[in-house]
Scaffold this motif. Structure first.
Motif, PDB file in Angstrom:
ATOM      1  N   VAL A  46       0.851  -1.190   0.000  1.00 46.28           N
ATOM      2  CA  VAL A  46       0.000   0.000   0.000  1.00 46.28           C
ATOM      3  C   VAL A  46       0.888   1.242   0.000  1.00 46.28           C
ATOM      4  O   VAL A  46       1.777   1.379   0.838  1.00 46.28           O
ATOM      5  N   TYR A  47       0.645   2.135  -0.951  1.00 46.56           N
ATOM      6  CA  TYR A  47       1.317   3.430  -1.005  1.00 46.56           C
ATOM      7  C   TYR A  47       0.404   4.469  -0.358  1.00 46.56           C
ATOM      8  O   TYR A  47      -0.626   4.847  -0.916  1.00 46.56           O
ATOM      9  N   TYR A  48       0.785   4.940   0.835  1.00 50.30           N
ATOM     10  CA  TYR A  48       0.080   6.039   1.490  1.00 50.30           C
ATOM     11  C   TYR A  48       0.798   7.326   1.082  1.00 50.30           C
ATOM     12  O   TYR A  48       1.755   7.756   1.723  1.00 50.30           O
ATOM     13  N   LEU A  49       0.342   7.924  -0.021  1.00 48.37           N
ATOM     14  CA  LEU A  49       1.028   9.066  -0.608  1.00 48.37           C
ATOM     15  C   LEU A  49       0.887  10.306   0.270  1.00 48.37           C
ATOM     16  O   LEU A  49      -0.174  10.538   0.852  1.00 48.37           O
ATOM     17  N   PRO A  50       1.932  11.138   0.346  1.00 50.09           N
ATOM     18  CA  PRO A  50       1.886  12.349   1.190  1.00 50.09           C
ATOM     19  C   PRO A  50       1.071  13.456   0.535  1.00 50.09           C
ATOM     20  O   PRO A  50       1.598  14.481   0.089  1.00 50.09           O
ATOM     21  N   ILE A  51      -0.243  13.254   0.469  1.00 51.18           N
ATOM     22  CA  ILE A  51      -1.156  14.227  -0.128  1.00 51.18           C
ATOM     23  C   ILE A  51      -2.176  14.626   0.923  1.00 51.18           C
ATOM     24  O   ILE A  51      -2.758  13.777   1.589  1.00 51.18           O
ATOM     25  N   LYS A  52      -2.412  15.921   1.048  1.00 50.19           N
ATOM     26  CA  LYS A  52      -3.331  16.430   2.051  1.00 50.19           C
ATOM     27  C   LYS A  52      -4.784  16.159   1.645  1.00 50.19           C
ATOM     28  O   LYS A  52      -5.144  16.197   0.478  1.00 50.19           O
ATOM     29  N   VAL A  53      -5.598  15.882   2.661  1.00 52.17           N
ATOM     30  CA  VAL A  53      -7.025  15.666   2.437  1.00 52.17           C
ATOM     31  C   VAL A  53      -7.727  17.014   2.387  1.00 52.17           C
ATOM     32  O   VAL A  53      -7.461  17.908   3.194  1.00 52.17           O
ATOM     33  N   CYS A  54      -8.637  17.158   1.419  1.00 54.92           N
ATOM     34  CA  CYS A  54      -9.368  18.415   1.249  1.00 54.92           C
ATOM     35  C   CYS A  54     -10.716  18.360   1.955  1.00 54.92           C
ATOM     36  O   CYS A  54     -11.028  19.211   2.781  1.00 54.92           O
ATOM     37  N   TYR A  55     -11.537  17.364   1.612  1.00 56.29           N
ATOM     38  CA  TYR A  55     -12.885  17.295   2.179  1.00 56.29           C
ATOM     39  C   TYR A  55     -13.364  15.851   2.160  1.00 56.29           C
ATOM     40  O   TYR A  55     -13.203  15.144   1.163  1.00 56.29           O
ATOM     41  N   ASN A  56     -13.943  15.402   3.285  1.00 56.59           N
ATOM     42  CA  ASN A  56     -14.571  14.084   3.382  1.00 56.59           C
ATOM     43  C   ASN A  56     -13.629  12.978   2.925  1.00 56.59           C
ATOM     44  O   ASN A  56     -13.994  12.100   2.135  1.00 56.59           O
ATOM     45  N   GLN A  57     -12.375  13.023   3.403  1.00 57.39           N
ATOM     46  CA  GLN A  57     -11.355  12.013   3.131  1.00 57.39           C
ATOM     47  C   GLN A  57     -10.877  12.017   1.684  1.00 57.39           C
ATOM     48  O   GLN A  57     -10.205  11.077   1.250  1.00 57.39           O
ATOM     49  N   CYS A  58     -11.208  13.031   0.908  1.00 58.38           N
ATOM     50  CA  CYS A  58     -10.783  13.113  -0.494  1.00 58.38           C
ATOM     51  C   CYS A  58      -9.737  14.220  -0.651  1.00 58.38           C
ATOM     52  O   CYS A  58      -9.789  15.245   0.022  1.00 58.38           O
ATOM     53  N   ILE A  59      -8.812  14.019  -1.592  1.00 65.75           N
ATOM     54  CA  ILE A  59      -7.800  15.028  -1.870  1.00 65.75           C
ATOM     55  C   ILE A  59      -8.389  16.108  -2.766  1.00 65.75           C
ATOM     56  O   ILE A  59      -9.465  15.939  -3.352  1.00 65.75           O
ATOM     57  N   LEU A  60      -7.693  17.217  -2.875  1.00 59.46           N
ATOM     58  CA  LEU A  60      -8.125  18.301  -3.751  1.00 59.46           C
ATOM     59  C   LEU A  60      -7.925  17.874  -5.208  1.00 59.46           C
ATOM     60  O   LEU A  60      -6.824  17.491  -5.601  1.00 59.46           O
ATOM     61  N   PRO A  61      -8.977  17.920  -6.034  1.00 58.01           N
ATOM     62  CA  PRO A  61      -8.848  17.470  -7.432  1.00 58.01           C
ATOM     63  C   PRO A  61      -8.128  18.490  -8.306  1.00 58.01           C
ATOM     64  O   PRO A  61      -8.735  19.257  -9.050  1.00 58.01           O
ATOM     65  N   THR A  62      -6.785  18.507  -8.237  1.00 54.44           N
ATOM     66  CA  THR A  62      -5.989  19.461  -9.024  1.00 54.44           C
ATOM     67  C   THR A  62      -5.716  18.959 -10.437  1.00 54.44           C
ATOM     68  O   THR A  62      -5.426  19.753 -11.324  1.00 54.44           O
ATOM     69  N   ALA A  63      -5.749  17.636 -10.653  1.00 48.93           N
ATOM     70  CA  ALA A  63      -5.550  16.996 -11.963  1.00 48.93           C
ATOM     71  C   ALA A  63      -4.089  16.997 -12.411  1.00 48.93           C
ATOM     72  O   ALA A  63      -3.706  16.174 -13.238  1.00 48.93           O
ATOM     73  N   VAL A  64      -3.256  17.910 -11.922  1.00 42.44           N
ATOM     74  CA  VAL A  64      -1.876  17.996 -12.418  1.00 42.44           C
ATOM     75  C   VAL A  64      -0.820  17.931 -11.316  1.00 42.44           C
ATOM     76  O   VAL A  64       0.303  17.495 -11.569  1.00 42.44           O
TER      77      VAL A  64
END
Length: 476
Positions: free
Chosen positions: A57-75
């Motif tokens: 499992v890769y737990y990537l160092p990405i911050k959660v934005c809302y409701n356990q989801c990351i910010l959809p930046t696409a890039v």
């Protein structure tokens, strides 16, 4: 075959998508495939972890934005996702949940790398509100770049085809499953007296119909033999606690809170009846787990729920308070016919009051029982259900095992993988046309991601990316 599961939702978070990704990955590992999971970090849970069965499992160092989801930046996460997919030499990228921004980004990067992509939709959405419109638009764009889609129910397939405008032949139906060896009945854990335990296990959010549950609980205020066990957490917990205080049912409404999935079975086996009040569901894993533990299920008839369990295991109700209440009364009556005895609702410490006060209480008791009986009769007439004795809990477990098991789900999923592997990869021009047709506004992000992928290929060609070492699995 080397498969990458991508989703914002994975353990230690608890939910249906998390369980699906984990169990499907475990079964694919047993079938000899290489599986890795991509998700974001959960607090201290970050980096690369190995869980049961050697699942990486890769737990990537990405911050959660809302409701356990990351910010959809696409890039922004393209370099990290590209590195992981190349290091693991992935053949198929499998994204889960329309809510998951990480899944959509991983599918886009996989398509740009020329990998085969599969998406599983676990939820139902409407078409009117703003959040559904935005989610449907994003899903429409991403499914234009995906080789194949999977839904967990037939009603879910119809919903996905309509809102994502995807061809029917590109969508398959593969239901969820349950580990019946883990969710086994244990009738001896139930109360030995006339007490009836009603279990509710779900996220305490609006979509799960917690407002309906808050309206049903006070109906049993004068029934001291009926107790509620509520498992889960969420923003609607305060509402349930407020109802519990107002009705003075602190000793009969047990708020367990969020628990590990491995401990859910220990709570389910304490109950006689399982209640699901969801307003929308594509499948609902909770009712299958409850049925596997031998509980009689009362659920709202929404989404794909009517096609999940046979009539002998479930009572369907309309998504309103009166219908759910009547369904619970029918379930209680079924238990009475199976040998359960009820405690007098107006007994105090096992003794009835005497004198005029006692006669008044007896008149009140007859009125309550008459109202209950009338509710049961009305419910039976509306649902055309006969009061048959409930099935043996172990028989319920056997029925669920024949209907749903993870080996069957994994084998059917592998057939989808084999199908997409044989298809040719999308060209860049085909991807541009697909994005333009389904959402011209997203084309800007796609073009930026494409040029970023080209820059990364120049700066660090895939031939220079060191492949990750595979962990040797021990024989089970």
């Amino acid at each position: 075959m080397r498969i990458c599961m991508a989703s914002d939702f994975f353990y230690p978070s608890i939910g249906g998508v998390e369980e699906h990704v984990y169990n499907l990955s475990q079964m694919l590992l047993r079938l000899g495939h290489k599986v890795v999971v991509l998700t974001h970090s959960y607090g201290d849970c970050n980096g690369i972890r190995y869980v049961t069965g050697g699942l990486k499992v890769y737990y990537l160092p990405i911050k959660v934005c809302y409701n356990q989801c990351i910010l959809p930046t696409a890039v922004c996460n393209v370099p990290m996702l590209r590195a992981v997919l190349l290091r693991e030499r992935v053949d198929v990228v499998h994204g889960h949940s329309a809510f998951s921004a990480l899944a959509h980004e991983a599918l886009m990067v996989g398509s740009l790398l020329g990998l085969k992509t599969v998406f599983t939709d676990h939820s139902l959405f409407g078409f009117a509100d703003l959040s559904a419109a935005l989610t449907n638009n994003l899903l429409e764009v991403n499914l234009g770049m995906v080789n194949h889609a999977i839904c967990v129910s037939h009603i879910g397939k119809e919903n996905t085809v309509l809102r994502a405008k995807v061809a029917k032949h590109r969508v398959s139906v593969i239901p969820n499953a349950v580990d019946t060896a883990l969710f086994t009945p244990d009738p001896y854990k139930r109360p030995g007296n006339d007490r009836i335990n009603i279990v509710v296990a779900s996220r305490l959010v609006y979509r799960k119909g917690i407002d309906l549950l808050a309206g049903v609980i006070p109906r049993f205020k004068n029934n001291p033999n009926v107790h509620f066990i509520i498992v889960g957490d969420g923003p609607k917990r305060d509402l349930l606690e407020e109802i519990r205080e107002k009705t003075n049912m602190q000793d009969r409404v047990e708020m367990v809170g969020a628990v590990e999935h491995a401990k859910v079975r220990d709570i389910l086996v304490r109950g006689h009846i399982f209640v699901n009040t969801s307003l929308t569901e594509a499948y609902c894993m909770a009712i299958v787990e409850a049925a596997s533990c031998g509980l009689q299920v009362v659920s709202t008839s929404v989404g794909g729920i009517p096609e999940v369990l046979p009539q002998s295991l479930i009572l369907l109700a309309e998504p309103d308070i009166d219908s759910i209440y009547s369904g619970i009364l029918v379930a209680i009556e079924r238990h009475r016919k199976s040998g359960f005895k009820t405690v007098n609702p107006n007994a105090a410490n096992g003794h009835l009051a005497s004198g005029d006060n006692g006669r008044g209480k007896r008149r009140h008791r007859r009125k309550v029982e008459s109202d209950e009986s009338q509710s049961i009769e009305d419910s039976l007439e509306a649902q055309n259900i006969h009061l048959k004795p409930i099935l043996c809990p172990y028989r319920c477990n056997e029925m669920v095992e024949t209907l749903y098991n993870w080996e069957d789900v994994a084998l059917r999923t592998v057939k989808v993988y084999n199908r997409v592997i044989q298809e040719r990869s999308f060209t860049t021009s085909e991807l541009v046309v697909a994005v333009w047709q389904h959402g011209s506004w997203f084309l800007v992000f796609f073009v930026v991601a494409h040029f970023l992928m080209g820059l990364l290929e120049f700066w660090r060609p895939r031939s220079r990316v060191e492949p990750a070492r595979d962990m040797q699995r021990l024989p089970s």
